[in-house]
Design a protein around this motif. Structure first.
Motif, PDB file in Angstrom:
ATOM      1  N   ALA A 140     -47.012  17.528  70.925  1.00 11.97           N
ATOM      2  CA  ALA A 140     -48.399  16.851  71.490  1.00 11.97           C
ATOM      3  C   ALA A 140     -47.770  16.346  72.893  1.00 11.97           C
ATOM      4  N   ALA A 141     -46.704  15.703  73.423  1.00 11.23           N
ATOM      5  CA  ALA A 141     -46.143  15.180  74.545  1.00 11.23           C
ATOM      6  C   ALA A 141     -45.884  16.069  75.552  1.00 11.23           C
ATOM      7  N   GLY A 142     -45.103  17.326  75.068  1.00 12.31           N
ATOM      8  CA  GLY A 142     -44.602  18.242  76.078  1.00 12.31           C
ATOM      9  C   GLY A 142     -43.376  17.738  77.031  1.00 12.31           C
ATOM     10  N   PRO A 143     -42.894  18.455  77.612  1.00 12.55           N
ATOM     11  CA  PRO A 143     -41.786  18.090  78.377  1.00 12.55           C
ATOM     12  C   PRO A 143     -41.669  16.740  79.498  1.00 12.55           C
ATOM     13  N   HIS A 144     -43.149  16.798  79.919  1.00 10.28           N
ATOM     14  CA  HIS A 144     -43.285  15.790  81.005  1.00 10.28           C
ATOM     15  C   HIS A 144     -43.224  14.371  80.600  1.00 10.28           C
ATOM     16  N   ARG A 145     -43.574  14.086  78.957  1.00  6.83           N
ATOM     17  CA  ARG A 145     -43.705  12.708  78.480  1.00  6.83           C
ATOM     18  C   ARG A 145     -42.739  12.546  77.287  1.00  6.83           C
ATOM     19  N   MET A 146     -41.577  13.652  77.168  1.00  8.63           N
ATOM     20  CA  MET A 146     -40.868  13.804  76.151  1.00  8.63           C
ATOM     21  C   MET A 146     -40.177  12.303  76.016  1.00  8.63           C
ATOM     22  N   GLY A 147     -39.707  11.780  76.864  1.00  8.92           N
ATOM     23  CA  GLY A 147     -38.705  10.689  76.769  1.00  8.92           C
ATOM     24  C   GLY A 147     -39.614   9.418  76.197  1.00  8.92           C
ATOM     25  N   ARG A 148     -40.871   9.189  76.514  1.00  5.20           N
ATOM     26  CA  ARG A 148     -41.671   8.306  76.100  1.00  5.20           C
ATOM     27  C   ARG A 148     -41.965   8.372  74.732  1.00  5.20           C
ATOM     28  N   ALA A 149     -42.007   9.893  74.245  1.00  4.58           N
ATOM     29  CA  ALA A 149     -42.439   9.888  72.968  1.00  4.58           C
ATOM     30  C   ALA A 149     -41.322   9.803  72.257  1.00  4.58           C
ATOM     31  N   MET A 150     -40.098   9.995  72.502  1.00  2.00           N
ATOM     32  CA  MET A 150     -39.072   9.806  71.740  1.00  2.00           C
ATOM     33  C   MET A 150     -38.683   8.164  71.720  1.00  2.00           C
ATOM     34  N   ALA A 151     -39.159   7.542  72.676  1.00  2.00           N
ATOM     35  CA  ALA A 151     -39.033   5.840  72.638  1.00  2.00           C
ATOM     36  C   ALA A 151     -39.684   5.838  71.399  1.00  2.00           C
ATOM     37  N   VAL A 152     -40.956   6.258  71.120  1.00  2.00           N
ATOM     38  CA  VAL A 152     -41.712   5.659  70.174  1.00  2.00           C
ATOM     39  C   VAL A 152     -41.377   5.855  68.741  1.00  2.00           C
ATOM     40  N   ILE A 153     -40.619   7.247  68.829  1.00  2.00           N
ATOM     41  CA  ILE A 153     -40.136   7.359  67.263  1.00  2.00           C
ATOM     42  C   ILE A 153     -38.943   6.916  66.970  1.00  2.00           C
ATOM     43  N   ALA A 154     -38.155   6.347  68.008  1.00  2.00           N
ATOM     44  CA  ALA A 154     -36.852   5.764  67.883  1.00  2.00           C
ATOM     45  C   ALA A 154     -37.094   4.185  67.347  1.00  2.00           C
ATOM     46  N   VAL A 155     -38.339   3.659  67.766  1.00  3.57           N
ATOM     47  CA  VAL A 155     -38.616   2.347  67.255  1.00  3.57           C
ATOM     48  C   VAL A 155     -38.244   1.972  65.657  1.00  3.57           C
ATOM     49  N   PRO A 156     -38.775   2.876  64.749  1.00  2.75           N
ATOM     50  CA  PRO A 156     -38.471   2.614  63.399  1.00  2.75           C
ATOM     51  C   PRO A 156     -37.091   2.526  63.355  1.00  2.75           C
ATOM     52  N   GLY A 157     -36.242   3.505  63.743  1.00  8.04           N
ATOM     53  CA  GLY A 157     -34.873   3.602  63.494  1.00  8.04           C
ATOM     54  C   GLY A 157     -34.127   2.611  64.105  1.00  8.04           C
ATOM     55  N   MET A 158     -34.720   2.012  65.145  1.00  7.87           N
ATOM     56  CA  MET A 158     -33.863   0.683  65.562  1.00  7.87           C
ATOM     57  C   MET A 158     -34.151  -0.538  64.764  1.00  7.87           C
ATOM     58  N   LEU A 159     -35.384  -0.809  63.968  1.00  9.02           N
ATOM     59  CA  LEU A 159     -35.702  -1.666  63.320  1.00  9.02           C
ATOM     60  C   LEU A 159     -35.198  -1.842  61.963  1.00  9.02           C
ATOM     61  N   ALA A 160     -34.788  -0.623  61.523  1.00 13.47           N
ATOM     62  CA  ALA A 160     -34.349  -0.577  60.083  1.00 13.47           C
ATOM     63  C   ALA A 160     -33.146  -1.341  59.885  1.00 13.47           C
ATOM     64  N   PRO A 161     -31.954  -1.148  60.648  1.00 16.34           N
ATOM     65  CA  PRO A 161     -30.834  -1.831  60.456  1.00 16.34           C
ATOM     66  C   PRO A 161     -30.960  -3.407  60.752  1.00 16.34           C
ATOM     67  N   VAL A 162     -31.808  -3.706  61.491  1.00 15.59           N
ATOM     68  CA  VAL A 162     -31.915  -5.079  61.972  1.00 15.59           C
ATOM     69  C   VAL A 162     -32.972  -6.005  61.236  1.00 15.59           C
ATOM     70  N   LEU A 163     -33.981  -5.257  60.729  1.00  9.04           N
ATOM     71  CA  LEU A 163     -34.814  -6.140  59.848  1.00  9.04           C
ATOM     72  C   LEU A 163     -34.857  -5.880  58.381  1.00  9.04           C
ATOM     73  N   GLY A 164     -33.983  -4.699  57.979  1.00  9.66           N
ATOM     74  CA  GLY A 164     -33.987  -4.538  56.517  1.00  9.66           C
ATOM     75  C   GLY A 164     -33.168  -5.677  55.892  1.00  9.66           C
ATOM     76  N   PRO A 165     -32.118  -5.975  56.144  1.00 10.86           N
ATOM     77  CA  PRO A 165     -31.379  -7.173  55.687  1.00 10.86           C
ATOM     78  C   PRO A 165     -32.069  -8.629  55.582  1.00 10.86           C
ATOM     79  N   VAL A 166     -32.795  -8.585  56.883  1.00 11.97           N
ATOM     80  CA  VAL A 166     -33.484  -9.710  56.875  1.00 11.97           C
ATOM     81  C   VAL A 166     -34.776  -9.963  56.029  1.00 11.97           C
TER      82      VAL A 166
END
Length: 487
Positions: free
Chosen positions: A133-159
């Motif tokens: 859906a994002a296409g090449p011109h918006r790929m960076g921002r789209a991948m930033a969205v999908i990266a949020v869950p992976g970023m939160l897991a090791p931080v929020l999981g143990p807490v």
């Protein structure tokens, strides 16, 4: 008359809705990879099960994830991305509810497999939908969205796991998923675009599936055993997994586009280099964030909840850099941001090689904040590079392959650093047997030696992460804008 349509550069309402649904559905599935880790002792006590039995609550989930990911590309093409997102989310919701109601260790392990089947499809299906859906011109921002869950897991999981166990029963580690998944299901039905591309004639590569899924499962299982008890079968599992995976590579290259996983995506330089970079980076980082809570608990005497809170600065750092990283990637390309982010993480790892039993906690938190700043730059930029110059039809194969590579990398990193730490504990602490329980028993009387074992292990994390810089440097510069469509 010829008209030119400019490619969209911002998040239009349709893409925002898609990003919201994907992030909401994915966050609990990834969080579940870490939230249960803090409950192993509690589960073993309540079920009267041994550690060798109860550890399957974690291992079964990981194995199910690994075995399910390879079919992502085929199910998207055969049934449609929206359909598979709804099915996967429903399976994860059902598995979560059943896990919360489990009455024995075997029943909980079985229900964790169901959870893993749903969770294994969710992330790659969601990532594929966003990339298309994002296409090449918006790929960076789209991948930033999908990266949020992976970023939160090791931080929020143990807490979150520690907080739930402090105030409620272990059942709520799983019940907490239900309202989030139910909300994501409702939003997905209402907001996701209908499936348009279905290849009903595609046949599943059964031979490829029979080689790759058991091969990945054996690899992950073997890696999970490396730091465990001697004689647990790790070498045999790893050897079998490597052999099956190698046989799959040969089979896949022979079948080309008809294979379960089209490995020809590695012919794209951007994909090959970005995947290689994230392989080494993920192995080192996940090993680091598994060792840090152990350092806090064994040497500093912190509780499970406090140890989780002390990991939170990494998430805060990533929150600062991840949103602008997506925009900057779309504007300047992946390479510069990826290299800068990895260098920040390497600087943090280098600082951890100097820790001892009395290192101030604020200093440690500050270093982890710097690691988080780098992490927020690396994930969106390198994930966007996966799709740089990638044909639209190859996106599902690229997504599936990258997810498999990263999952194997995280298992490898954790296993290697666990073995290193165990060996250094055994060699550095007189009378120690190298286990974590024994390290905890010696933690006060031999704090300096135990701390030295941890700092030495962080040198290994630094060495594992170093090749990620070279691979990131080899990522091509941002390609020229694609020609606008003409009517």
């Amino acid at each position: 008359m010829t008209t030119t349509q400019a490619a969209p550069t911002g998040f239009d309402p349709a893409l925002r809705r898609l990003a919201l649904v994907v992030a909401l559905g994915a966050i609990m599935t990834i969080l579940d990879s870490t939230i249960v880790n803090v409950a192993i002792n509690t589960l073993g006590r309540d079920f009267g099960a041994s550690l060798s039995t109860i550890q399957w609550v974690v291992t079964a989930y990981t194995l199910a994830l690994s075995m399910t990911i390879p079919i992502t590309g085929w199910v998207i093409g055969r049934f449609g991305a929206k359909t598979m997102w709804l099915v996967s989310l429903a399976l994860f919701l059902a598995g979560s509810a059943l896990c919360g109601a489990a009455w024995s260790a075997p029943s909980l392990i079985a229900f964790r497999v169901l959870q893993g089947i749903g969770g294994g499809l969710l992330m790659p299906v969601g990532q594929s939908m966003l990339a298309r859906a994002a296409g090449p011109h918006r790929m960076g921002r789209a991948m930033a969205v999908i990266a949020v869950p992976g970023m939160l897991a090791p931080v929020l999981g143990p807490v979150l796991g520690g907080a739930l166990l402090d105030h409620l029963s272990w059942h709520w580690l799983f019940y907490v998923n239900v309202p989030f998944c139910a909300a994501a299901l409702v939003l997905a039905v209402r907001m996701l675009p209908p499936d348009e591309e279905r290849r009903t004639g595609d046949r599943l590569d059964l031979i490829g599936l029979a080689l790759l899924s058991p091969g990945l499962a054996a690899l992950v299982y073997g890696l999970s055993l490396i730091g465990g008890s001697p004689g647990a079968g790790a070498p045999a599992a790893i050897t079998a997994g490597a052999a099956l995976t190698a046989a799959f590579v040969v089979w896949s290259l022979r079948r080309g586009e008809r294979a379960l996983l089209d490995l020809r995506v590695f012919r794209h330089r951007a994909f090959a280099t970005a995947t290689g970079s994230l392989f080494f980076y993920s192995a080192a980082l996940f090993g680091l964030i598994v060792l840090l809570p152990l350092y806090y608990q064994i040497i500093r005497g912190e509780s499970v909840l406090d140890s989780g809170l002390l990991i939170a600065p990494m998430g805060l750092g990533a929150i600062v850099t991840m949103p602008p990283a997506g925009r900057l990637t779309d504007r300047f390309g992946s390479r510069g941001l990826g290299v800068a982010g990895i260098c920040l993480v390497l600087a943090g790892m280098l600082a951890y090689t100097r820790i001892d039993a009395g290192t101030p906690l604020p200093w440690l938190a500050g270093v982890l904040f710097v690691v988080g700043l780098g992490h927020g730059l690396v994930v969106p930029s390198m994930s966007a590079a996966f799709y740089q110059g990638m044909p639209r039809a190859a996106i599902p194969a690229a997504t599936t392959t990258s997810n498999i590579v990263i999952r194997v990398a995280t298992s490898l990193g954790v296993a290697v650093l666990a073995v290193v730490l165990q060996a250094r504990l055994r060699a550095g602490v007189p009378g120690a047997d190298g286990t974590l329980a024994d390290a905890a028993a010696h933690g006060r009387e031999a704090a300096a030696s135990v701390a030295e074992a941890f700092s030495g292990s962080f040198w290994w994390a630094l060495a594992i992460a170093a090749p990620a810089v070279l691979a990131a440097v080899l990522v091509p510069r941002k390609p020229a804008p694609a020609p606008a469509p003409q009517d």
